[in-house]
Design an enzyme around this catalytic site. Structure first.
Site, PDB file in Angstrom:
ATOM      1  N   LYS A 151       7.672 -25.516 -42.982  1.00  0.00           N
ATOM      2  CA  LYS A 151       6.929 -25.257 -44.213  1.00  0.00           C
ATOM      3  C   LYS A 151       6.501 -26.607 -44.794  1.00  0.00           C
ATOM      4  O   LYS A 151       7.215 -27.605 -44.629  1.00  0.00           O
ATOM      5  CB  LYS A 151       7.855 -24.511 -45.179  1.00  0.00           C
ATOM      6  CG  LYS A 151       7.213 -23.986 -46.448  1.00  0.00           C
ATOM      7  CD  LYS A 151       8.264 -23.187 -47.244  1.00  0.00           C
ATOM      8  CE  LYS A 151       7.723 -22.671 -48.566  1.00  0.00           C
ATOM      9  NZ  LYS A 151       8.718 -21.853 -49.283  1.00  0.00           N
ATOM     10  N   SER A 181       7.001 -17.499 -50.933  1.00  0.00           N
ATOM     11  CA  SER A 181       6.061 -18.585 -50.753  1.00  0.00           C
ATOM     12  C   SER A 181       5.957 -19.085 -49.306  1.00  0.00           C
ATOM     13  O   SER A 181       5.001 -19.770 -48.976  1.00  0.00           O
ATOM     14  CB  SER A 181       6.484 -19.758 -51.643  1.00  0.00           C
ATOM     15  OG  SER A 181       7.735 -20.271 -51.226  1.00  0.00           O
ATOM     16  N   SER A 241      11.696 -16.477 -51.171  1.00  0.00           N
ATOM     17  CA  SER A 241      10.543 -17.043 -50.464  1.00  0.00           C
ATOM     18  C   SER A 241      10.640 -17.063 -48.952  1.00  0.00           C
ATOM     19  O   SER A 241       9.652 -17.362 -48.276  1.00  0.00           O
ATOM     20  CB  SER A 241      10.267 -18.471 -50.969  1.00  0.00           C
ATOM     21  OG  SER A 241       9.576 -18.416 -52.190  1.00  0.00           O
TER      22      SER A 241
END
Lengths: 472, 484, 101
Positions: free
Chosen positions: B81, B156, B180
């Site tokens: 990420k 996210s 997330s």
């Protein structure tokens, strides 16, 4: 009657090799932004790691201040924006490492304990430079350097007490080796808060910053007390604000605040768990606490019969105190030793701009000098002359006396001849003396000593001069 | 299995066996996945390190040739990420604020994966600073859900979840502050783990809310998630909030009976009926095997979101104070003083959702509101204690991962409160510190993935993975692939 | 819970974020809703607002401390390269002038 109330916040740099939360060196010799890393630069994703040595030294200091150590203290964030603060917050402590305790000082009215509120650990900010062209520059070498904040209760009543407190506190930090506490290097920063009131209730306080010496602290507090008194006398009210001491103008100038109202939004530092201490950690540090300045002060006076002012000089530097004690230990009288050390050696160092560690003369040298005076080989003046000559060489006293032929003349015939010569050469002065101008006696002594190249035993000279003059 | 089947559906263990057996080379594999990223065009990646990955693949192939093969993740292509630091690579958190920031150090998780042989393919898209539940707040634009390109992948960690679901990498790391990892895993039909707080080092993870953030794997299966977890977990001296517990090792595959508690969220009227149906069917299967399955009164999802918001935004407001345009990152072009520079830099550099949360957090931390912040911990403590009590009687707590399947782009973006509620079922674990795993549990009638959340007591990922692997035997959902 | 527009402005000032009037209005509504939701949650759970709640409890009882040994970060130029404005190895910032408060 106005009463001043003063509390002092001290920030002392903890004597570590590395910063509080990262492995960067604490060092300010090289270029700017040299001792930096992602952690002390507050880069995204970094986390702090507590410097164990800084914790130990803070614990040691707390013990020396007789404070109560919290077995569990809490790191917290103090949030505000400033270019020298990389993370936008400073890591400090909400539950401090230690609370309570005191520093004992000597005032005109005797001993007084200045109570300590708290001692906590925090990190320093970087350094901001301003240029005339509307730019400022930041150097982060100092960012993250470990500090102890030591806060006193508002129990200090005047500038003299404030200075005595700070001097003693600084001595304690140096004794336990937790800080070099050099004010000029910014390792010991004082921020007094001052209020003046006619009543029991404390008045509105102001805080003074930018004090780079104890002298400045003394003057600034004195200035601020009288300024506040004037404001109140004139029917005004003191405004709560921070002042900057201007050394050139010798006055405190109100500082423009960074933010209207401070809103630091303190909260627990979520990147660190509480700081847990254990009995062993504390006991370990107790071992490193030497005789503290106050204990030393009291003992020196009792043990050696020296004066308070003399003891104060010795206490100010453990090196000098130990030198003094060693010279007494090797046979020098405390009276001679204290005089020679505080007046002659320190005076010479002052003149030469050198440090005590630079001297070569040993404590045993002082004992040797003392011996030569006692057996009348030399007199005090010669002794001092020798002392000054060997401070930085450390030559043997005995050899020096021999080589320079300084042994005192006690041969009464030689002295008598010199006395007679002086009387014959100064007929007018002798006349005046005989007419009652007794202070001329010293003049005759001086003349005789001059003839004897300073080596005559002053006792013998005095006696002989008196005898001969009186016989006339 | 042919090579394509292998690369699309095998476990990490099977892939490594195939590599060792010479069935496929690491370089072939890396090229295969990079091709898919480009072809799929789901905007899962914000940057692909093609040359570097191929270089590393060749290195791995040379090792294969000499039989010098070590590492739990040998040759396995993975993604990070865009909030996990790799030295020398950009680290932007999908924010304008950090578009020009190059990380100067390695995160601990990256170092651990690299030393076990993983090959980094690139950085994945995310909500700006991990604040969001749809990946719509990214500066780089939306990531598409591979199951339905008109829908969000969740967030996210939307880029990571979509990339794994679309088989663009074998696994990816995400970060989970309120859900997330698990929420996008559920919405994309993959397996996502939020480890126990303190299990995985946060060093190198750009902080959102420090006391809630955890890094975790997003994978094709429970086996893979467990394998990646064994690599990344463990105390790290650089993160002193990581726990000094024994490092996690792979579990054996012995099956046993489980005592399963089911939260009454299953009866919540807000729960999508298709999700409910899928979960009920699954629970019946589990019960049929002789496991104890009991519904319990556990409805903290009603309260978790506002508490989570108070806590996370407060910490975020402080964590994001460092973005001031001085040492790195965006700086406004025009300003007439220092504080003007701060305000414009932060006003222009942060997106709307980030500013909203900073503002909220700043407001909460103001002295006059300190009771709000302190009291949010009271609720967190309450949840933690309730879970502790639950796990004295049960091994496992089951909840849906989300109340709904993947929603359409734009459906919630203008309603922050609605968007925040996507975290209702997951943020409970962040507040309590417990681990949570989302695994695929079927599909809705319109073909969208459904997630099942497995919660265990703190530091008991072992039971969690045992149970997850057992549940996986009941279906092939984790092997289902979206149409290309 | 009602939040005054002044509160939002103050928070924006403290957080150093420039906001337009429009943004202030919309954020005000969001913040009111979020705070109210929290207060409602507390009420349903029977939890009182408590300023003094000790939330610093930790399950760990041992703090990991670092040895005071230098760990030199060699690539300081990487750090400096990230900065928007540098002069002679120093980070350049505008000087605080009037109006900054």
């Amino acid at each position: 009657m106005y009463k001043a109330t003063i509390g002092i916040e001290v920030h002392a740099q903890i004597k570590t090799k590395t910063k509080m939360f990262c492995g960067c060196k604490v060092e300010f010799l090289g270029k700017p932004n040299m001792n930096i890393c992602p952690v002390c630069m507050g880069e995204p994703g970094i986390l702090p790691r507590i410097n164990g040595r800084a914790v130990k030294l803070a614990v040691r200091t707390a013990l020396a201040l007789h404070a109560k150590i919290n077995m569990r203290s809490i790191f917290a964030r103090k949030n505000y924006f400033y270019p020298d603060l990389p993370k936008g917050y400073q890591i400090t402590q909400s539950i401090p490492l230690a609370e309570g305790g005191y520093v004992e000082i000597y005032t005109e009215n005797g001993k007084k304990k200045i109570a300590i509120t708290r001692l906590h650990i925090e990190e320093d900010a970087g350094k901001l430079f301003h240029t005339a062209e509307g730019h400022s520059f930041v150097d982060f070498n100092r960012s993250g350097v470990p500090l102890m904040e030591i806060v006193s209760e508002p129990v200090i009543e005047n500038e003299k007490e404030a200075v005595a407190y700070l001097r003693r506190l600084r001595q304690i930090l140096r004794y336990v080796e937790s800080s070099d506490a050099d004010m000029e290097k910014g390792q010991f920063r004082c921020e007094p808060n001052i209020s003046v009131s006619k009543e029991e209730k404390r008045g509105i306080k102001t805080e003074v910053k930018n004090l780079n010496s104890l002298k400045a602290v003394e003057r600034a507090i004195k200035y601020e007390i009288s300024r506040q008194k004037e404001v109140i006398e004139d029917g005004g009210t003191v405004i709560q604000q921070t002042m900057l001491w201007d050394e050139k103008k010798q006055m405190a100038i109100p500082m423009r605040e960074k933010e209207g109202v401070a809103e630091y939004r303190y909260f627990k530092e979520p990147d660190l768990i509480p700081l847990f201490l254990h009995d062993e950690d504390i006991d370990e540090q107790r071992k490193y606490i030497p005789e503290l300045p106050n204990e030393k002060f009291d003992r020196l006076i009792v043990q050696y019969g020296i004066k308070k002012e003399e003891a104060e000089i010795l206490v100010d530097s453990p090196d000098i105190a130990s030198y003094f004690e060693k010279s007494v230990g090797s046979g020098c009288s405390p009276k001679y030793a204290i005089g020679w050390i505080t007046t002659d050696i320190l005076g010479e160092l002052n003149k030469a701009g050198k440090k005590f560690s630079h001297i070569k003369i040993k404590p045993s040298h002082l004992a040797d000098l003392n011996k030569l005076i006692d057996n009348k080989t030399i007199n005090m003046n010669i002794a001092k002359k020798i002392l000054h000559s060997i401070i930085f060489t450390g030559e043997s006293v005995i050899d020096y006396v021999k080589v320079n032929n300084l042994a005192q003349v006690t041969d009464e015939n030689a002295i008598e001849n010199a006395v007679k010569e002086v009387i014959e050469e100064n007929v007018k002065e002798v006349e005046r003396y005989m007419n009652g101008e007794e202070k001329l006696f010293g003049f005759f002594v001086g003349q005789v000593m001059k003839k004897m190249k300073g080596k005559a035993n002053p006792g013998v000279v005095n006696k002989m001069l008196k005898d001969i003059l009186n016989r006339r | 299995m042919n090579n394509k089947e292998l690369l699309l559906n095998a476990t990490i263990e099977e892939i490594i066996t195939a590599l060792k057996g010479g069935e496929i080379s690491v370089e072939e594999m890396v090229r295969f996945f990079i091709e898919r990223i480009k072809k799929n065009n789901l905007n899962t990646f914000v940057e692909i390190y093609e040359d570097e990955a191929i270089e590393r693949a060749r290195e791995a192939d040379r090792k294969l040739a000499t039989g010098n093969v070590h590492g739990t993740l040998f040759g396995i292509p993975f993604a990070l990420k865009d909030n996990i630091a790799v030295k020398g690579h950009k680290l932007t958190c999908a924010s304008r604020m950090l578009l020009d920031y190059t990380a100067t150090y390695d995160s601990t998780v990256y170092k651990r994966i690299e030393s076990e042989g993983g090959i980094l393919i690139g950085r994945t898209n995310m909500d700006e600073f991990a604040m969001g539940s749809s990946t719509e707040t990214s500066f780089y634009g939306n990531t598409l859900n591979p199951w339905d390109r008109s829908r969000v992948p969740g967030g996210s960690s939307g880029g990571s979840a979509a990339a794994v679901a679309a088989r663009e990498v074998v696994f990816a790391l995400g970060s989970d502050t309120g859900g997330s990892i698990r929420q996008p895993a559920a919405l994309c039909g993959v397996t996502g783990l939020k480890p126990t707080y303190g299990r995985v080092s946060r060093y190198g993870l750009v902080a959102f809310a420090s006391s809630l953030d955890q890094i975790g794997p997003i994978c094709r299966s429970a086996e893979d998630a467990e394998r990646v977890f064994t690599v990344i977990n463990g105390f790290d001296e650089r993160d002193t909030t990581s726990k000094e517990v024994e490092k996690y090792n792979l579990t054996d595959n012995t099956t046993r009976q489980f005592k399963v508690a089911v939260s009454n969220d299953l009866n919540d009227t807000h729960l999508n009926p298709d999700i409910k149906l899928n979960l009920l069917n699954l629970l019946n299967d589990i019960k049929a095997d002789g496991n104890i399955v009991e519904e319990i009164d556990f409805d903290f999802s009603k309260y978790s979101v506002p508490v989570y918001q108070i806590l996370s935004c407060s910490e975020a407001s402080s964590n994001l104070a460092r973005y001031d345009g001085i040492r790195y990152g965006y700086r406004a072009e025009k300003y007439d003083s220092l504080f003007d520079m701060y305000k414009k830099t932060r006003g222009e550099g942060f997106g709307e959702e980030v500013k909203r949360r900073i503002l909220f957090g700043t407001y909460i931390l103001m002295a006059k509101n300190s009771a709000l912040y302190a009291s949010s911990f009271k609720v967190a403590r309450l949840i933690r204690n309730k879970l502790k009590e639950t796990f004295t009687k049960y091994d496992i707590l089951i909840t849906p991962t989300t109340f709904n399947t993947a929603f359409k782009f734009g459906e919630k973006i203008d309603d922050p409160i609605q968007m925040h509620h996507s975290d209702a079922l997951t943020s409970v674990c962040n507040l309590s510190g417990n681990p949570g795993l989302s695994i695929p549990a079927g599909f809705s009638r319109d073909g969208l993935p459904v997630g099942l959340q497995i919660i265990t007591k703190r530091f008991d990922e072992k039971t969690m993975f045992r149970f997850a692997k057992y549940v996986q035997t009941k279906s092939d959902w984790h092997r289902a692939l979206p149409e290309e | 819970m009602r939040i005054e527009k002044e509160d939002i402005k103050k928070a924006a000032e403290i957080a150093k974020i420039h906001l337009s009037e429009e943004e202030i209005e919309s954020y005000k509504k969001n913040l009111e809703d979020m705070t109210q939701e929290f207060l409602d949650a507390l009420e349903s759970l029977g939890i009182n607002l408590d300023e003094n709640f000790d939330f610093t409890k930790s399950s760990s009882k041992r703090t990991v401390l670092r040895d005071d040994e230098p760990e030199i970060f060699e690539k300081t130029e990487m750090i400096i390269k990230n900065a928007p404005l540098v002069k002679d190895g120093l980070f350049s910032v505008p000087t605080i002038i009037k109006g900054d408060k």
